[in-house]
Design a protein around this motif. Structure first.
Motif, PDB file in Angstrom:
ATOM      1  N   MET A 236       0.685  -1.223  -0.111  1.00 10.38           N
ATOM      2  CA  MET A 236       0.024  -0.028   0.078  1.00 10.38           C
ATOM      3  C   MET A 236       0.929   1.112   0.052  1.00 10.38           C
ATOM      4  N   SER A 237       0.452   2.333  -0.626  1.00 12.37           N
ATOM      5  CA  SER A 237       1.215   3.565  -0.474  1.00 12.37           C
ATOM      6  C   SER A 237       1.145   4.306   0.416  1.00 12.37           C
ATOM      7  N   ALA A 238       2.063   5.254   0.618  1.00 11.53           N
ATOM      8  CA  ALA A 238       2.150   5.956   1.783  1.00 11.53           C
ATOM      9  C   ALA A 238       1.148   7.149   1.908  1.00 11.53           C
ATOM     10  N   THR A 239       0.474   7.121   3.041  1.00  7.93           N
ATOM     11  CA  THR A 239      -0.717   8.128   2.939  1.00  7.93           C
ATOM     12  C   THR A 239      -0.246   9.508   3.157  1.00  7.93           C
ATOM     13  N   GLN A 240      -1.328  10.458   2.446  1.00  8.18           N
ATOM     14  CA  GLN A 240      -1.179  11.991   2.727  1.00  8.18           C
ATOM     15  C   GLN A 240      -2.292  12.370   3.435  1.00  8.18           C
ATOM     16  N   ASP A 241      -2.923  11.479   4.005  1.00 13.52           N
ATOM     17  CA  ASP A 241      -4.050  11.753   5.134  1.00 13.52           C
ATOM     18  C   ASP A 241      -3.454  12.915   6.167  1.00 13.52           C
ATOM     19  N   PRO A 242      -3.707  14.253   6.170  1.00 11.62           N
ATOM     20  CA  PRO A 242      -3.060  14.980   7.072  1.00 11.62           C
ATOM     21  C   PRO A 242      -3.599  14.776   8.519  1.00 11.62           C
ATOM     22  N   VAL A 243      -4.736  14.452   8.628  1.00 11.80           N
ATOM     23  CA  VAL A 243      -5.218  13.940  10.165  1.00 11.80           C
ATOM     24  C   VAL A 243      -4.215  12.932  10.708  1.00 11.80           C
ATOM     25  N   ALA A 244      -4.013  11.824   9.683  1.00 14.51           N
ATOM     26  CA  ALA A 244      -2.983  10.738  10.129  1.00 14.51           C
ATOM     27  C   ALA A 244      -1.541  11.259  10.485  1.00 14.51           C
ATOM     28  N   LEU A 245      -1.111  12.194   9.361  1.00 12.43           N
ATOM     29  CA  LEU A 245       0.276  12.587   9.508  1.00 12.43           C
ATOM     30  C   LEU A 245       0.919  13.467  10.681  1.00 12.43           C
ATOM     31  N   ASN A 246      -0.727  14.287  11.188  1.00  6.62           N
ATOM     32  CA  ASN A 246      -0.285  15.222  12.354  1.00  6.62           C
ATOM     33  C   ASN A 246      -0.814  14.771  13.650  1.00  6.62           C
ATOM     34  N   ALA A 247      -0.192  13.443  13.727  1.00  5.02           N
ATOM     35  CA  ALA A 247      -0.390  12.780  15.102  1.00  5.02           C
ATOM     36  C   ALA A 247       0.673  12.183  15.795  1.00  5.02           C
ATOM     37  N   TRP A 248       0.730  11.886  16.875  1.00  6.42           N
ATOM     38  CA  TRP A 248       1.768  11.219  17.666  1.00  6.42           C
ATOM     39  C   TRP A 248       1.552   9.727  17.767  1.00  6.42           C
ATOM     40  N   TYR A 249       2.510   8.848  17.503  1.00  9.17           N
ATOM     41  CA  TYR A 249       2.449   7.313  17.341  1.00  9.17           C
ATOM     42  C   TYR A 249       3.926   6.852  18.205  1.00  9.17           C
TER      43      TYR A 249
ATOM     44  N   GLY B 180     -12.099  13.846   9.975  1.00  9.88           N
ATOM     45  CA  GLY B 180     -11.735  13.523   8.692  1.00  9.88           C
ATOM     46  C   GLY B 180     -10.655  12.691   8.381  1.00  9.88           C
ATOM     47  N   LEU B 181     -10.388  11.791   9.144  1.00  3.83           N
ATOM     48  CA  LEU B 181      -9.348  10.661   9.108  1.00  3.83           C
ATOM     49  C   LEU B 181      -9.870   9.901   8.156  1.00  3.83           C
ATOM     50  N   THR B 182      -8.989   9.475   7.036  1.00  4.11           N
ATOM     51  CA  THR B 182      -9.176   8.416   6.167  1.00  4.11           C
ATOM     52  C   THR B 182      -8.316   7.340   6.126  1.00  4.11           C
ATOM     53  N   PHE B 183      -7.209   7.508   6.497  1.00  7.65           N
ATOM     54  CA  PHE B 183      -6.196   6.350   6.577  1.00  7.65           C
ATOM     55  C   PHE B 183      -6.734   5.361   7.692  1.00  7.65           C
ATOM     56  N   GLY B 184      -6.537   4.085   7.069  1.00 13.85           N
ATOM     57  CA  GLY B 184      -7.036   2.769   7.886  1.00 13.85           C
ATOM     58  C   GLY B 184      -8.449   2.595   7.719  1.00 13.85           C
TER      59      GLY B 184
END
Length: 283
Positions: free
Chosen positions: A1-14, A268-272
């Motif tokens: 699967m490709s790397a996500t560009q979802d800003p909600v997912a990107l702007n979170a801590w893991y 607005g999360l779409t990743f996953g």
């Protein structure tokens, strides 16, 4: 699967690693993006140094710019608790599916038979689910369920009093009234490292008041539960989490799941989820 560009997912801590295990370089992915975790507690992606935090015995990072710091767990600062990280388990599933499974009490008698539940105690009593706007978290309170084995050292059954908390889309917590200290609660967190949309790894981290069980007993108890869950989660279809209300039929027992999905959709999360175009094409 490709790397996500979802800003909600990107702007979170893991949480991506356990601090005690950082003794070699590890190549992995986060949200589909390659990352390198170094023994110096550094994380890089495409030669770019990523922000890092050390919290709850784990190394945390982000690919974006979070709007807030990592949430708090009050029990983590109480000196009489035992801190028990249980190790990472890889699951071929969306990390969001893993969170939702953690929230589901209805599967206890059928998946965790004679441990977290048993027949004929299959009904989930009514409880309250809500999105707490002031802290931007999902909570499920006043939860009760009959558990035939409350802890690794208490084989007698009784009704457990539970509270669930989702402080972040890929983190879920359980607070359970402690049988030996009913005025206090044990705290169990599940940190999820979403490798790709349909692949993740997760680690339970416990803050317990139990001073009797050995570390081996505690780890074995939690790992048995988690490995039983993995079989169920990996066989759910679709692999990713649908957020449309009519995609899957909920029951009264799914109140916390309904609140969780509504919360994710509002963000607005779409990743996953089945809503991310790249993920849908790859599934």
């Amino acid at each position: 699967m490709s790397a996500t560009q979802d800003p909600v997912a990107l702007n979170a801590w893991y949480a991506v690693a356990t601090l005690a295990d950082l003794y070699r370089v590890e190549e992995t992915k986060l949200l589909g993006h390659p990352i390198t975790i170094g023994p110096g507690r550094q994380v890089t992606s495409d030669a770019r140094a990523l922000p890092v935090r050390e919290k709850f015995g784990c190394l945390w990072t982000t690919l974006g710019t979070p709007g807030r710091e990592i949430f708090d767990i009050a029990e983590a600062g109480e000196p009489d608790r035992r801190f028990v990280p249980c190790g990472w388990v890889t699951l071929r599933a969306s990390g969001l599916r893993v969170v939702e499974n953690f929230l589901d009490m209805a599967h206890f008698p059928f998946v965790h038979t004679d441990i977290l539940g048993s027949e004929p105690h299959t009904e989930v009593p009514g409880y309250k689910s809500e999105i707490r706007r002031e802290v931007d978290e999902v909570w499920a309170t006043n939860c009760t369920f009959f558990q035939p084995q409350m802890t690794s050292t208490r084989p007698e059954g009784e009704f457990a009093r539970l509270t669930y908390r989702v402080p972040d889309p890929f983190v879920v917590m359980l607070y359970r009234v402690c049988p030996s200290a009913p005025e206090r609660e044990d705290a169990i967190a599940l940190f999820i490292h979403p490798i790709e949309a349909g692949l993740c790894r997760a680690q339970p981290v416990m803050y317990l008041l139990d001073q009797e069980a050995t570390r081996t007993q505690l780890l074995r108890f939690e790992q048995v539960i988690f490995l039983q869950d993995r079989i169920i989660v990996e066989n759910q279809r679709p692999l990713l989490l649908p957020l449309e209300p009519r995609a899957e039929t909920p029951t009264r027992a799914d109140s916390s799941s309904i609140a969780y999905r509504r919360w994710l959709k509002e963000k607005g999360l779409t990743f996953g989820t089945t809503a991310e175009p790249a993920a849908m094409a790859a599934e």
